[in-house]
Design a protein around this motif. Structure first.
Motif, PDB file in Angstrom:
ATOM      1  N   TYR A  80    -138.741 111.136  69.071  1.00  0.00           N
ATOM      2  CA  TYR A  80    -138.838 111.330  70.517  1.00  0.00           C
ATOM      3  C   TYR A  80    -137.487 111.388  71.220  1.00  0.00           C
ATOM      4  O   TYR A  80    -137.295 112.232  72.110  1.00  0.00           O
ATOM      5  CB  TYR A  80    -139.714 110.248  71.158  1.00  0.00           C
ATOM      6  N   TRP A  91    -140.928 113.727  80.639  1.00  0.00           N
ATOM      7  CA  TRP A  91    -141.465 112.924  79.532  1.00  0.00           C
ATOM      8  C   TRP A  91    -141.843 113.782  78.329  1.00  0.00           C
ATOM      9  O   TRP A  91    -141.335 113.595  77.237  1.00  0.00           O
ATOM     10  CB  TRP A  91    -142.703 112.139  79.994  1.00  0.00           C
ATOM     11  N   GLY A  97    -137.106 110.192  86.291  1.00  0.00           N
ATOM     12  CA  GLY A  97    -138.080 109.761  85.300  1.00  0.00           C
ATOM     13  C   GLY A  97    -139.296 110.642  85.198  1.00  0.00           C
ATOM     14  O   GLY A  97    -140.330 110.222  84.682  1.00  0.00           O
ATOM     15  N   PHE A 120    -136.518 114.347  73.605  1.00  0.00           N
ATOM     16  CA  PHE A 120    -136.186 114.118  75.016  1.00  0.00           C
ATOM     17  C   PHE A 120    -134.862 114.780  75.385  1.00  0.00           C
ATOM     18  O   PHE A 120    -134.729 115.386  76.453  1.00  0.00           O
ATOM     19  CB  PHE A 120    -136.116 112.614  75.314  1.00  0.00           C
TER      20      PHE A 120
END
Length: 281
Positions: free
Chosen positions: A13, A35, A32, A17
């Motif tokens: 991940y 994702w 944020g 990302f």
């Protein structure tokens, strides 16, 4: 199974990302909102990277340093490991002991710099690839491999057939050491590709900088440019900071992609090579 899946996710991940962050709006990343997929798709960061000739020159330098440095390291380690595995090598234990000492004690950066300077290697490719060419730990692994896989009876049989030590090494030992060679190639390839400190210390010609050092300098310049833009209008500062963030993530992808692309083709041999020297009960 659950733990294995969690471990794989924890490894994969962060890479994913960084990839999606490199093509997302930095404001969305900072907020944020990024994702699972990119937000505010943009390729401004990659456009900035691809348009910089210094990056391509650094990429070529890194390919050259990695190829030459890896070849030298693997050749020395395989040959040295084989020599140290021979029980008839004079002072074998003493040589091994002196090599192991270097794992615990280091002369330091200044003596190493003076040695490179006295040898006339400053500001040359050799200053980057030679000082760290021999990894003692890898040399010990090679030594253990040859001790386990090359019994004395095999060498004695070759000698009875008229094979010299050099012929036995190149026609018997090296072909049987393919897994060792692939393992050492991967280790030193990754190390040489990611190395920048030796280049930072020994090189003063920007045209000879490897990719990692070029990217480091671009990041520093981007930070300085962002700070300097604060004294001007806010729109200029915001745009400079936005591009700097995109460049930061884009450079991580750009610099790691060649290594990540090569790993799948060598994974089979790497898995086998990782068990070299294991003791069978």
């Amino acid at each position: 199974m659950v733990l294995l899946s969690a471990a794989c996710l924890a490894i994969i991940y962060p890479l994913y990302f960084i990839l999606i962050a490199s093509v997302s709006d930095p404001a969305a990343v900072a907020g944020g909102r990024v994702w699972l997929r990119p937000e505010g798709l943009t390729f401004d960061g990659y456009a900035r990277i691809m348009s910089d000739p210094a990056i391509w020159q650094g990429f070529g330098n890194s390919v050259l340093y990695t190829a030459v440095g890896t070849a030298i390291s693997v050749a020395i380690i395989v040959a040295g490991g084989y020599a140290l595995s021979r029980k008839d090598l004079p002072a074998r234990r003493t040589i091994t002991f002196l090599l192991v000492i270097t794992l615990f004690f280091d002369g330091g950066m200044i003596p190493r710099y003076l040695v490179v300077q006295e040898l006339g290697l400053l500001n040359t490719m050799w200053a980057v690839v030679l000082p760290g060419a021999v990894g003692v730990w890898n040399l010990i692994i090679a030594k253990s491999f040859f001790q386990v896989t090359m019994p004395d009876e095999l060498r004695e049989a070759a000698q009875l057939d008229g094979a010299s030590d050099f012929r036995f090494f190149f026609t018997v030992a090296v072909p049987l050491a393919k897994s060792l060679i692939v393992l050492m190639t991967m280790i030193h390839m990754v190390a040489n590709w990611n190395a920048f400190f030796d280049a930072l210390i020994y090189l003063n010609d920007a045209s000879k900088y490897p990719l990692q050092l070029v990217l480091r300098n671009i990041l520093i310049q981007s930070d300085i440019s962002s700070t300097g833009a604060m004294s001007g209008d806010l729109a200029s500062y915001a745009e400079t900071a936005r591009v700097a963030e995109l460049v930061k993530y884009g450079m991580i992808v750009f610099s790691t992609f060649p290594i990540l692309a090569a790993v799948p083709f060598l994974q089979k041999h790497f898995t086998k090579g990782a068990m070299l020297g294991a003791v069978k009960n």
